[in-house]
Motif scaffolding. Structure first.
Motif, short mmCIF file in Angstrom:
data_model
loop_
_atom_site.label_atom_id
_atom_site.label_comp_id
_atom_site.label_asym_id
_atom_site.label_seq_id
_atom_site.Cartn_x
_atom_site.Cartn_y
_atom_site.Cartn_z
N LEU A 184 0.81 -1.21 0.00
CA LEU A 184 0.00 0.00 0.00
C LEU A 184 0.85 1.26 0.00
O LEU A 184 1.92 1.30 0.62
N ASP A 185 0.34 2.30 -0.68
CA ASP A 185 1.03 3.58 -0.63
C ASP A 185 0.55 4.35 0.60
O ASP A 185 -0.33 3.91 1.34
N ALA A 186 1.14 5.51 0.82
CA ALA A 186 0.88 6.27 2.04
C ALA A 186 -0.59 6.66 2.18
O ALA A 186 -1.15 6.61 3.27
N LYS A 187 -1.20 7.07 1.08
CA LYS A 187 -2.59 7.50 1.14
C LYS A 187 -3.50 6.38 1.61
O LYS A 187 -4.33 6.56 2.52
N MET A 188 -3.35 5.19 1.04
CA MET A 188 -4.25 4.09 1.38
C MET A 188 -4.00 3.55 2.78
O MET A 188 -4.93 3.15 3.47
N VAL A 189 -2.73 3.55 3.21
CA VAL A 189 -2.44 3.12 4.58
C VAL A 189 -3.17 4.02 5.57
O VAL A 189 -3.81 3.56 6.52
N THR A 190 -3.11 5.32 5.32
CA THR A 190 -3.74 6.28 6.23
C THR A 190 -5.25 6.16 6.20
O THR A 190 -5.91 6.30 7.25
N GLU A 191 -5.82 5.89 5.04
CA GLU A 191 -7.27 5.68 4.94
C GLU A 191 -7.68 4.44 5.74
O GLU A 191 -8.68 4.44 6.47
N ILE A 192 -6.91 3.37 5.61
CA ILE A 192 -7.26 2.10 6.26
C ILE A 192 -7.19 2.22 7.79
O ILE A 192 -8.10 1.76 8.49
N VAL A 193 -6.12 2.82 8.32
CA VAL A 193 -6.00 2.89 9.78
C VAL A 193 -6.97 3.89 10.39
O VAL A 193 -7.17 3.92 11.61
N HIS A 194 -7.61 4.71 9.54
CA HIS A 194 -8.62 5.66 10.02
C HIS A 194 -9.99 4.99 10.11
O HIS A 194 -10.87 5.47 10.84
N GLU A 195 -10.19 3.90 9.39
CA GLU A 195 -11.49 3.23 9.34
C GLU A 195 -11.87 2.67 10.71
O GLU A 195 -11.03 2.24 11.49
N ARG A 196 -13.17 2.65 10.95
CA ARG A 196 -13.66 2.17 12.24
C ARG A 196 -14.97 1.42 12.13
O ARG A 196 -15.12 0.30 12.61
N ASP A 197 -15.98 2.03 11.50
CA ASP A 197 -17.34 1.52 11.56
C ASP A 197 -17.53 0.16 10.89
O ASP A 197 -18.40 -0.61 11.29
N SER A 198 -16.74 -0.15 9.86
CA SER A 198 -16.95 -1.42 9.14
C SER A 198 -16.17 -2.57 9.77
O SER A 198 -16.26 -3.70 9.29
N LEU A 199 -15.46 -2.31 10.84
CA LEU A 199 -14.55 -3.32 11.39
C LEU A 199 -15.19 -4.10 12.53
O LEU A 199 -16.00 -3.56 13.28
N PRO A 200 -14.80 -5.36 12.70
CA PRO A 200 -15.26 -6.11 13.87
C PRO A 200 -14.68 -5.50 15.14
O PRO A 200 -13.49 -5.30 15.26
N GLY A 201 -15.58 -5.15 16.07
CA GLY A 201 -15.12 -4.52 17.30
C GLY A 201 -14.90 -3.02 17.17
O GLY A 201 -14.42 -2.39 18.11
N THR A 202 -15.24 -2.45 16.03
CA THR A 202 -15.08 -1.01 15.75
C THR A 202 -13.72 -0.49 16.21
O THR A 202 -12.73 -0.70 15.55
N ASP A 203 -13.67 0.19 17.37
CA ASP A 203 -12.42 0.80 17.81
C ASP A 203 -11.33 -0.24 18.05
O ASP A 203 -10.16 0.00 17.76
N PHE A 204 -11.72 -1.42 18.57
CA PHE A 204 -10.73 -2.47 18.79
C PHE A 204 -10.21 -3.01 17.46
O PHE A 204 -9.05 -3.40 17.34
N GLY A 205 -11.08 -3.03 16.44
CA GLY A 205 -10.65 -3.43 15.11
C GLY A 205 -9.67 -2.42 14.53
O GLY A 205 -8.67 -2.79 13.91
N ARG A 206 -9.93 -1.14 14.76
CA ARG A 206 -9.02 -0.10 14.29
C ARG A 206 -7.65 -0.25 14.95
O ARG A 206 -6.61 -0.06 14.32
N GLN A 207 -7.65 -0.60 16.23
CA GLN A 207 -6.39 -0.79 16.94
C GLN A 207 -5.56 -1.89 16.30
O GLN A 207 -4.33 -1.78 16.20
N ARG A 208 -6.22 -2.94 15.85
CA ARG A 208 -5.49 -4.05 15.20
C ARG A 208 -4.88 -3.59 13.88
O ARG A 208 -3.78 -4.00 13.51
N LEU A 209 -5.60 -2.73 13.15
CA LEU A 209 -5.05 -2.20 11.90
C LEU A 209 -3.86 -1.28 12.18
O LEU A 209 -2.88 -1.28 11.44
N GLN A 210 -3.95 -0.49 13.25
CA GLN A 210 -2.84 0.38 13.62
C GLN A 210 -1.61 -0.45 13.99
O GLN A 210 -0.48 -0.08 13.65
N GLU A 211 -1.86 -1.56 14.67
CA GLU A 211 -0.75 -2.46 15.02
C GLU A 211 -0.06 -2.95 13.75
O GLU A 211 1.17 -2.93 13.65
N ASP A 212 -0.85 -3.39 12.78
CA ASP A 212 -0.28 -3.94 11.55
C ASP A 212 0.48 -2.87 10.77
O ASP A 212 1.52 -3.15 10.16
N ALA A 213 -0.01 -1.63 10.81
CA ALA A 213 0.69 -0.53 10.14
C ALA A 213 2.03 -0.26 10.81
O ALA A 213 3.05 -0.04 10.13
#
Length: 330
Positions: A205-234
């Motif tokens: 992923l390029d910088a734009k898409m990485v930032t879009e993905i780690v900003h996502e919340r509502d579509s993720l399992p666990g919402t904020d906890f799902g976002r935390q997992r994406l931040q970890e992977d980033a």
């Protein structure tokens, strides 16, 4: 006479050669001495000893040499704004002796009591203090409040925002993320990314898409906890990219351009270079990075700052202290 002249010239030439030799030798010794002094200064085990903390804790906390705690804050602060809400909080405990890095993700909706203000969410603390004290002092007050709330001393803090994080990923040429689940962008920064979906698995992923993905919340399992997992992977993706020997030459340039990445920090350039030297030593994210999420119960509670009832997370203090004792105090 000519013979005497030849002998004199020969002695002068020999003397010049000796001077040349000793000049080079002295230069080498000076360079080696300077390098040794610089390494001794930047040596992670020595550099990170007897560190100051930004806040005191109620319980006794042992901090060994070569270890430190960093609070990483991701805010929604916009350009030319002096206040921002905290979208993400990561407490990183680095042990440069064992080359292990424990990362604790703190829920942004955790319920907290702010003296003289009342109850609110952690996400609002930064904004409240920045409105009262200004941008720089406000974020420092927020860091101290979070430190007291977790009862963990913090040595350093780093604040970034959307543009800073994007610049950081761009500086390393994009990253690879191993998404733990499908991600659909429901609230992207850019309208043309609306409803884009990324399937579970690895993506370059390029910088734009990485930032879009780690900003996502509502579509993720666990919402904020799902976002935390994406931040970890980033974070893993960034660490893998920076620690790659091929990119080692980029470290000084990255450190010198931190103003593009960071909104606020109390870390200086030598601190950053010393950390880079430690992390670049045979870094293996799977073995050295350990990620933990603070869990709690969801409750609808009154927020004195927002003056309404909303969903908040009540952290389990026993679990919190267990993680701190086992993962952050060594």
């Amino acid at each position: 006479m000519q013979e005497n002249r030849r002998r004199r010239n020969k002695r002068q030439t020999k003397k010049k050669h000796h001077l040349w030799f000793w000049g080079i030798l002295i230069a080498i010794l000076i360079i080696c001495g300077s390098v040794w002094m610089m390494w001794n200064y930047l040596n992670p085990q020595k550099h990170f000893s007897n560190l100051k903390t930004l806040n005191t804790t109620k319980t006794k906390y042992h901090q060994a040499k070569g270890t430190f705690n960093i609070l990483v804050i991701g805010s929604d602060e916009r350009p030319n704004q002096v206040t921002g809400h905290t979208d993400s909080m990561l407490l990183v405990h680095a042990n440069l002796n064992s080359h292990k890095y424990n990362i604790v993700s703190i829920p942004r909706d955790s319920r907290i009591y702010m003296q003289n203000f009342g109850y609110t969410k952690l996400t609002s603390v930064q904004s409240v203090y920045q409105e009262k004290y200004g941008a720089k002092k406000g974020v420092l007050m927020a860091v101290k409040t979070i430190s007291s709330y977790l009862n963990v001393p913090v040595n350093y803090y780093l604040e970034t925002n959307y543009w800073g994080f994007r610049s950081m990923v761009a500086a390393v040429g994009g990253i690879t993320m191993n998404l733990p689940f499908n991600v659909t962008l429901t609230h992207p920064w850019y309208a043309d990314d609306q409803n884009k979906t990324f399937t579970k698995g690895k993506h370059n992923l390029d910088a734009k898409m990485v930032t879009e993905i780690v900003h996502e919340r509502d579509s993720l399992p666990g919402t904020d906890f799902g976002r935390q997992r994406l931040q970890e992977d980033a974070l893993v993706g960034i660490a893998n990219k920076v620690s790659n020997p091929v990119n080692a030459f980029k470290i000084p340039a990255l450190v010198n351009s931190t103003s593009k990445f960071l909104v606020a920090t109390n870390m200086n350039k030598t601190d950053m270079i010393s950390i880079a030297l430690a992390v670049a030593n045979n870094f293996d994210a799977k073995k050295q990075l350990h990620y933990f999420q603070l869990k709690g119960t969801n409750e609808v509670a009154y927020d004195n700052i927002l003056e309404n009832y909303n969903d908040e997370i009540i952290l389990n203090k026993a679990d919190l202290q267990k993680i701190i004792s086992n993962k952050l105090d060594n």
